[in-house]
Structure formats: C-alpha cells, structure tokens
Design a protein around this motif. Structure first.
Motif, PDB file in Angstrom:
ATOM      1  N   SER A   1      36.141 -25.861  85.689  1.00 40.70           N
ATOM      2  CA  SER A   1      35.828 -27.152  86.317  1.00 40.70           C
ATOM      3  C   SER A   1      34.585 -27.819  85.739  1.00 40.70           C
ATOM      4  O   SER A   1      34.117 -28.827  86.270  1.00 40.70           O
ATOM      5  CB  SER A   1      35.645 -26.962  87.825  1.00 40.70           C
ATOM      6  N   ASN A   2      34.047 -27.278  84.640  1.00 43.99           N
ATOM      7  CA  ASN A   2      32.805 -27.834  84.093  1.00 43.99           C
ATOM      8  C   ASN A   2      32.929 -28.385  82.679  1.00 43.99           C
ATOM      9  O   ASN A   2      31.940 -28.882  82.128  1.00 43.99           O
ATOM     10  CB  ASN A   2      31.702 -26.761  84.102  1.00 43.99           C
ATOM     11  N   SER A   3      34.105 -28.336  82.086  1.00 43.90           N
ATOM     12  CA  SER A   3      34.240 -28.876  80.731  1.00 43.90           C
ATOM     13  C   SER A   3      35.687 -29.214  80.428  1.00 43.90           C
ATOM     14  O   SER A   3      36.611 -28.648  81.031  1.00 43.90           O
ATOM     15  CB  SER A   3      33.718 -27.868  79.693  1.00 43.90           C
ATOM     16  N   ASN A   4      35.882 -30.136  79.504  1.00 51.14           N
ATOM     17  CA  ASN A   4      37.193 -30.498  78.986  1.00 51.14           C
ATOM     18  C   ASN A   4      37.317 -29.921  77.571  1.00 51.14           C
ATOM     19  O   ASN A   4      36.461 -30.175  76.717  1.00 51.14           O
ATOM     20  CB  ASN A   4      37.379 -32.014  78.936  1.00 51.14           C
ATOM     21  N   HIS A   5      38.325 -29.149  77.335  1.00 49.58           N
ATOM     22  CA  HIS A   5      38.514 -28.565  76.021  1.00 49.58           C
ATOM     23  C   HIS A   5      39.969 -28.154  75.856  1.00 49.58           C
ATOM     24  O   HIS A   5      40.716 -28.011  76.836  1.00 49.58           O
ATOM     25  CB  HIS A   5      37.594 -27.352  75.822  1.00 49.58           C
ATOM     26  N   GLY A   6      40.372 -27.974  74.623  1.00 49.28           N
ATOM     27  CA  GLY A   6      41.746 -27.575  74.348  1.00 49.28           C
ATOM     28  C   GLY A   6      41.914 -27.095  72.930  1.00 49.28           C
ATOM     29  O   GLY A   6      40.978 -27.122  72.120  1.00 49.28           O
ATOM     30  N   SER A   7      43.115 -26.657  72.617  1.00 52.72           N
ATOM     31  CA  SER A   7      43.417 -26.180  71.273  1.00 52.72           C
ATOM     32  C   SER A   7      44.910 -26.327  71.007  1.00 52.72           C
ATOM     33  O   SER A   7      45.734 -26.345  71.930  1.00 52.72           O
ATOM     34  CB  SER A   7      43.002 -24.712  71.110  1.00 52.72           C
ATOM     35  N   ILE A   8      45.242 -26.442  69.718  1.00 48.61           N
ATOM     36  CA  ILE A   8      46.639 -26.514  69.273  1.00 48.61           C
ATOM     37  C   ILE A   8      46.822 -25.506  68.150  1.00 48.61           C
ATOM     38  O   ILE A   8      45.974 -25.406  67.246  1.00 48.61           O
ATOM     39  CB  ILE A   8      47.012 -27.926  68.785  1.00 48.61           C
TER      40      ILE A   8
ATOM     41  N   ALA B   1      38.527 -30.807  83.517  1.00 46.84           N
ATOM     42  CA  ALA B   1      37.666 -30.728  84.702  1.00 46.84           C
ATOM     43  C   ALA B   1      37.808 -32.024  85.490  1.00 46.84           C
ATOM     44  O   ALA B   1      37.288 -33.076  85.099  1.00 46.84           O
ATOM     45  CB  ALA B   1      36.216 -30.515  84.277  1.00 46.84           C
ATOM     46  N   LEU B   2      38.518 -31.975  86.601  1.00 43.55           N
ATOM     47  CA  LEU B   2      38.786 -33.180  87.380  1.00 43.55           C
ATOM     48  C   LEU B   2      37.601 -33.550  88.267  1.00 43.55           C
ATOM     49  O   LEU B   2      37.177 -34.706  88.304  1.00 43.55           O
ATOM     50  CB  LEU B   2      40.044 -32.969  88.231  1.00 43.55           C
ATOM     51  N   ILE B   3      37.076 -32.575  89.005  1.00 42.77           N
ATOM     52  CA  ILE B   3      35.869 -32.778  89.826  1.00 42.77           C
ATOM     53  C   ILE B   3      34.936 -31.615  89.521  1.00 42.77           C
ATOM     54  O   ILE B   3      35.285 -30.462  89.791  1.00 42.77           O
ATOM     55  CB  ILE B   3      36.195 -32.830  91.331  1.00 42.77           C
ATOM     56  N   PRO B   4      33.781 -31.850  88.950  1.00 41.83           N
ATOM     57  CA  PRO B   4      32.889 -30.745  88.565  1.00 41.83           C
ATOM     58  C   PRO B   4      32.641 -29.780  89.711  1.00 41.83           C
ATOM     59  O   PRO B   4      32.350 -30.179  90.838  1.00 41.83           O
ATOM     60  CB  PRO B   4      31.606 -31.477  88.135  1.00 41.83           C
ATOM     61  N   ASP B   5      32.811 -28.493  89.417  1.00 43.82           N
ATOM     62  CA  ASP B   5      32.586 -27.388  90.349  1.00 43.82           C
ATOM     63  C   ASP B   5      33.539 -27.377  91.542  1.00 43.82           C
ATOM     64  O   ASP B   5      33.368 -26.560  92.454  1.00 43.82           O
ATOM     65  CB  ASP B   5      31.141 -27.395  90.874  1.00 43.82           C
ATOM     66  N   VAL B   6      34.516 -28.272  91.546  1.00 39.27           N
ATOM     67  CA  VAL B   6      35.440 -28.344  92.686  1.00 39.27           C
ATOM     68  C   VAL B   6      36.896 -28.191  92.243  1.00 39.27           C
ATOM     69  O   VAL B   6      37.622 -27.329  92.757  1.00 39.27           O
ATOM     70  CB  VAL B   6      35.265 -29.675  93.459  1.00 39.27           C
ATOM     71  N   LEU B   7      37.354 -29.007  91.310  1.00 45.61           N
ATOM     72  CA  LEU B   7      38.774 -29.059  90.964  1.00 45.61           C
ATOM     73  C   LEU B   7      38.954 -29.136  89.449  1.00 45.61           C
ATOM     74  O   LEU B   7      38.303 -29.941  88.784  1.00 45.61           O
ATOM     75  CB  LEU B   7      39.439 -30.273  91.626  1.00 45.61           C
ATOM     76  N   SER B   8      39.846 -28.309  88.934  1.00 42.93           N
ATOM     77  CA  SER B   8      40.156 -28.312  87.508  1.00 42.93           C
ATOM     78  C   SER B   8      41.634 -28.010  87.306  1.00 42.93           C
ATOM     79  O   SER B   8      42.310 -27.477  88.193  1.00 42.93           O
ATOM     80  CB  SER B   8      39.297 -27.294  86.758  1.00 42.93           C
ATOM     81  N   MET B   9      42.133 -28.354  86.138  1.00 42.36           N
ATOM     82  CA  MET B   9      43.545 -28.151  85.813  1.00 42.36           C
ATOM     83  C   MET B   9      43.669 -27.704  84.367  1.00 42.36           C
ATOM     84  O   MET B   9      42.938 -28.165  83.496  1.00 42.36           O
ATOM     85  CB  MET B   9      44.336 -29.445  86.026  1.00 42.36           C
ATOM     86  N   LYS B  10      44.605 -26.805  84.125  1.00 39.99           N
ATOM     87  CA  LYS B  10      44.903 -26.374  82.769  1.00 39.99           C
ATOM     88  C   LYS B  10      46.398 -26.518  82.509  1.00 39.99           C
ATOM     89  O   LYS B  10      47.226 -26.110  83.332  1.00 39.99           O
ATOM     90  CB  LYS B  10      44.467 -24.925  82.547  1.00 39.99           C
ATOM     91  N   VAL B  11      46.734 -27.111  81.374  1.00 42.70           N
ATOM     92  CA  VAL B  11      48.122 -27.349  80.994  1.00 42.70           C
ATOM     93  C   VAL B  11      48.374 -26.687  79.648  1.00 42.70           C
ATOM     94  O   VAL B  11      47.551 -26.813  78.729  1.00 42.70           O
ATOM     95  CB  VAL B  11      48.434 -28.852  80.916  1.00 42.70           C
ATOM     96  N   SER B  12      49.494 -25.998  79.523  1.00 40.70           N
ATOM     97  CA  SER B  12      49.864 -25.395  78.246  1.00 40.70           C
ATOM     98  C   SER B  12      51.359 -25.575  78.018  1.00 40.70           C
ATOM     99  O   SER B  12      52.141 -25.687  78.973  1.00 40.70           O
ATOM    100  CB  SER B  12      49.503 -23.906  78.204  1.00 40.70           C
TER     101      SER B  12
END
Length: 502
Positions: A174-181, A204-215
C-alpha cells in the motif's frame, strides 16, 4: 482407451536452459534446507540469506523449524524459470508425482510425499485454502513455495498424512506503485516456436490502507508429437475407404492463460485487522495428449481414424481472508470457493471396436468404426476455516481451529458411438460425488530453551461421502446403478520433538 503410455516429454522439449539449471541445483545440495538457502543466495548473489517460513503457522527461520521442510523463495523461482508444478517438484526431496489411475488426463495427477499414497494423504494449499491436488496453478509473484513432510492435519485443517504443499503469495503493497513484465520466446526441436509472457503490477490505492495487485500471463508450449491416421493397427481389421492416410504435426501443444487480482485492506478504525480478497482464473487447452505409443522414445501416434483428441481445463478460485492481531494472538477466518471444469476428448476406436466389439448386437465387424469418447468433470468446492494462533510471552504457544469442506463433482462420459444394430449406444456414464468434512484441531508447542522444542496435537474429523455409478450401453451390458454412502470419524494424534544431541 488408447494403447499408450506416459512420455516424459519435458526431457525432450522443455526449456533446456531451465532443466540444466535445475539439475545443477539439485545435484549441488545435500538437503532441502540447504537447497532452499542456496537458491535464495543465488538470487541475491551476496551469500546465504535467511529464509522465513510459516510451517508451524508462525514466522520462523527455516533452520530453527523442528519439521522437515523445503522452501523455495520467490526470487529463486524466478531465477530458475520455474513455471509449472513439475519444474520445482523434481527438485524437492521425498516428493513424487505422476498421472493417476483415472481416465481423465487433465485432472488426475497424483502426488505423494515420503511415499504415503492414498486418498487425502497430501494436501495442496494456496495461502490458507486447500485446493485439489491435481491443480497446477500459475501464480505469479510468489513469496515462496513450502513443502512440509509428515502429518500436518493438526496445524492445517485439511487431512494430510504424508505432507502439505503450500503456495504463499506476496501481499500487495500500500506504499508504492511498481510492476514488471517478463517475455520469453523459444524454439523447440520438432515442435517449433513458443512463448511465455507475464506481468505483475502493484497499485497503492490509499497509503497504508488499501492496495491492489494484478497479474496475468499467456503461455504456448509447442507440441512435439506427430499423429498419423488411416493405418490399421490391429491384424485382421481394415480402415474404411473414406479414411485417407493423413499426417498431423505438432500434436500435444499446450496453450494457457490466466490472471489474478488480490486486495489488501487495513481499516483505520480497526487497527490490527487485515482483509484480503483474492481471485484467480486460469484456462488450459491442448490439441492432443502428450503421450507416446508403446515406448517413451517414440513421438508418433498411429491411429486408424481421424478422431481428434484434446483436453481443456479451466478453473476459478475466490477467497476472502480476515486476520485480526489482538496482541496475545491472531484470529483468522478463511473462506474460499473453487469451481473447475475439465474435459478430455479421447479416441477410443481401437478399444471399442477390437476389445468390446463382440458385445454389440449384432457384433461389430472388422472395419473400424469411429468411437469418440468425451469425458466432462465439473467440480465445486466450498472451504471455511476459523483458527486462533497464539503469540504469548513465554515458552508455550498453541494453535486451534475448525475446518469445513464441501466438495461436489460429477463425471460425465457420453461415448455413444458406435451404435449397435438395435440402436443402443456404446456406453455412457454419470458418476455424481459428494463429500463433506468437518474437523477440529489443536496443536501446542513448548520451547523451554532456544534449542529444545516439543509439540503435540490432535485432529478430530467427521467425513460424509456419497457417490453413485450410473451407466448404460451395450458395452456396459445394459443399465446399471450402484449408489454408495459412507460416514466415518477419525482421530489423528501428532507428536514431535527437537532435542539436539552433542
């Protein structure tokens, strides 16, 4: 049924660089823990790294766990190019696998740990939820894979006398936006070009509260088999004039795609609570079976008629996990739903015409008649677990919980052709299955010193089982019905100790 035997075609086709790396890794280590550390160090390139596992439902260094555990870290999996179950299973001590004795190839894999074989002797988990052992999930961005040897029912809800395999996913951040291909292209001898593309992105949608990961991923493994049809394979039988001699190359290819979405929610109003929904979908389809006729070094499948063979496997997994840290321990609820649909379309012409043809009315002649044999298996599974994991300040800890599982599946086979002279179909079957399990378990650990640890636990399980074999057709000798129901209870104790001897 085809007169075939399983062919270890991974040794012929499969990613030569991957197998070479895996063979070297397996040869250089003398134990599962040492192998896990070496794999992690190879990824880091800086020396042996600490590997943390949750084999006892709490975070521990693998070197201090008083259980027989193999752990393969996420970075090591990525570096070794591990994609499928067989890629890592061949490197785990005491683990063996192969095609089961069911007729369907797509959902009949059997796995044993320490040679303990039978129903419900090995469990397979994605995080906190058991899934069918025949599943081969492509879960991207794994934190690690754990293989626990020995009875695990008093620590994990599902029955597991031989051991447990666990896929531990990496939670969203919930603290950073990152990804890889990651993209790979390759060429397989006798198969042609293939590819594998995958990607992971954390938001990171809401810092320290809500996050999402998609693969997501898409993978194509070329087929290496050649199928020749229009050839009589049994002395005394002939191929109909309407069937020319033809050849089909690249049989046994495998196309897969799928994706996963996971969320992590930590409500500010309830500190200590973490809610994690997860959804996974995967689809796998082949244009033929990766099997050889008569001997494993033969890549040609010879058939009298052009009856296509293929398989399809698609499944959906959804789970909702809630964990509340109360300081003295954690309360966990894990709810999951699993749906799977498999289909195996087989050419049974030789078996039906030659082996069973005399049972038809009148008997079948000596000219081959097509007998396609599709098999469908839909499965639905619901799992619920509640447990408490202590975090006391002292040498005594315990875990207790209740586990519930309900599984329904049904096996359909509609091998209708060829019909006999009276108009009766060759064979059909309908095999419904229902099982329900309720279990309670408790496990305690006493650790008076850093080097001594004693544990004991017990699991009490209640199982209800129902199945019915309903079949018909001239191959079956008419209509038959044989329902069976069963109820049983089982008490499973477990004792373990680690006392070093100097």
């Amino acid at each position: 049924m085809d007169r075939t035997e399983e062919h270890s075609w991974m040794a012929v086709v499969g990613r030569a660089a991957l197998l070479s790396t895996a063979a070297v890794a397996a040869a250089l280590v003398a134990g599962s823990q040492a192998w896990a550390q070496a794999a992690s160090a190879a990824d880091a390139g800086t020396g042996v790294q600490e590997i943390v596992v949750t084999a006892e439902r709490r975070s521990e260094n693998i070197q201090t766990v008083p259980l027989s555990v193999s752990a393969i870290t996420g970075p090591a999996l990525q570096k070794l190019g591990v994609i499928n179950f067989s890629d890592y299973a061949v490197m785990v001590p005491s683990l063996s696998f192969g095609t089961g004795n069911d007729y369907d190839l797509s959902a009949s894999r059997q796995v044993t740990i320490r040679g303990v074989a039978g129903t419900n002797t090995t469990s397979f988990y994605i995080n906190d939820t058991p899934v069918p052992l025949s599943l081969d999930p492509r879960v991207l961005d794994l934190d690690r894979i754990e293989v626990l040897r020995g009875p695990q029912g008093t620590l994990f809800g599902a029955s597991a006398m031989g051991g447990t395999i666990r896929y531990i996913t990496r939670p969203s951040d919930s603290n950073s936006n990152h990804g890889s291909i990651d993209a790979q292209a390759f060429d397989v001898n006798k198969g042609g070009a293939g590819y594998d593309i995958s990607g992971v992105y954390n938001l990171a949608l809401i810092p320290d509260v809500l996050s999402m990961k998609v693969s997501a991923f898409a993978d194509y493994q070329p087929g290496i088999f050649t199928r020749e049809y229009g050839i009589a394979t049994t002395p005394g039988y002939t191929v109909p004039a309407s069937q020319p001699l033809e050849t089909q190359k690249h049989v046994g290819d495998d196309r897969q795609y799928g994706g996963m979405v996971t969320l992590t929610y930590k409500p500010p109003a309830l500190p200590g609570l973490t809610i994690t929904p997860m959804f996974i979908y995967q689809h796998d389809k082949t244009n033929g079976f990766p099997v050889a006729d008569y001997s494993p070094d033969n890549l040609v499948q010879i058939r009298p008629l052009n009856v296509p063979q293929y398989s399809e496997d698609r499944w959906l997994f959804g789970s909702l996990s809630a964990r509340y840290d109360a300081g003295f321990g954690s309360f966990i609820s894990s709810t999951a739903y699993f749906h799977r649909y498999t289909m195996d379309f087989e050419d049974s012409t030789e078996a039906v015409d030659v082996v069973y043809g005399s049972y038809a009315n009148p008997p079948l002649g000596t000219t081959y008649e097509a007998s396609p044999s599709p098999l469908y298996v839909p499965t639905n599974q619901i799992t619920q677990e509640f447990r408490f994991e202590s975090a006391f300040k002292g040498p005594l800890q315990f875990i207790t919980g209740v586990f519930y599982n309900s599984t329904r599946n049904r096996r359909f086979s509609d091998q209708y052709e060829p019909y006999d002279g009276a108009g009766d179909p060759a064979f059909y079957e309908n095999v419904p299955h229902f099982s329900q399990e309720l279990a309670a378990y408790v496990s305690g650990t006493w650790k008076p010193t850093d080097r001594i640890e004693l544990s004991a636990g017990v699991r009490e399980a209640y199982l209800t089982y129902f199945t019915s074999y309903d079949a018909g057709g001239w191959m079956n000798g008419g209509i038959s019905n044989s329902p069976t129901s069963h109820y049983e209870t089982a008490t499973t104790p477990r004792f373990h100790g680690q006392v070093p001897v100097r």
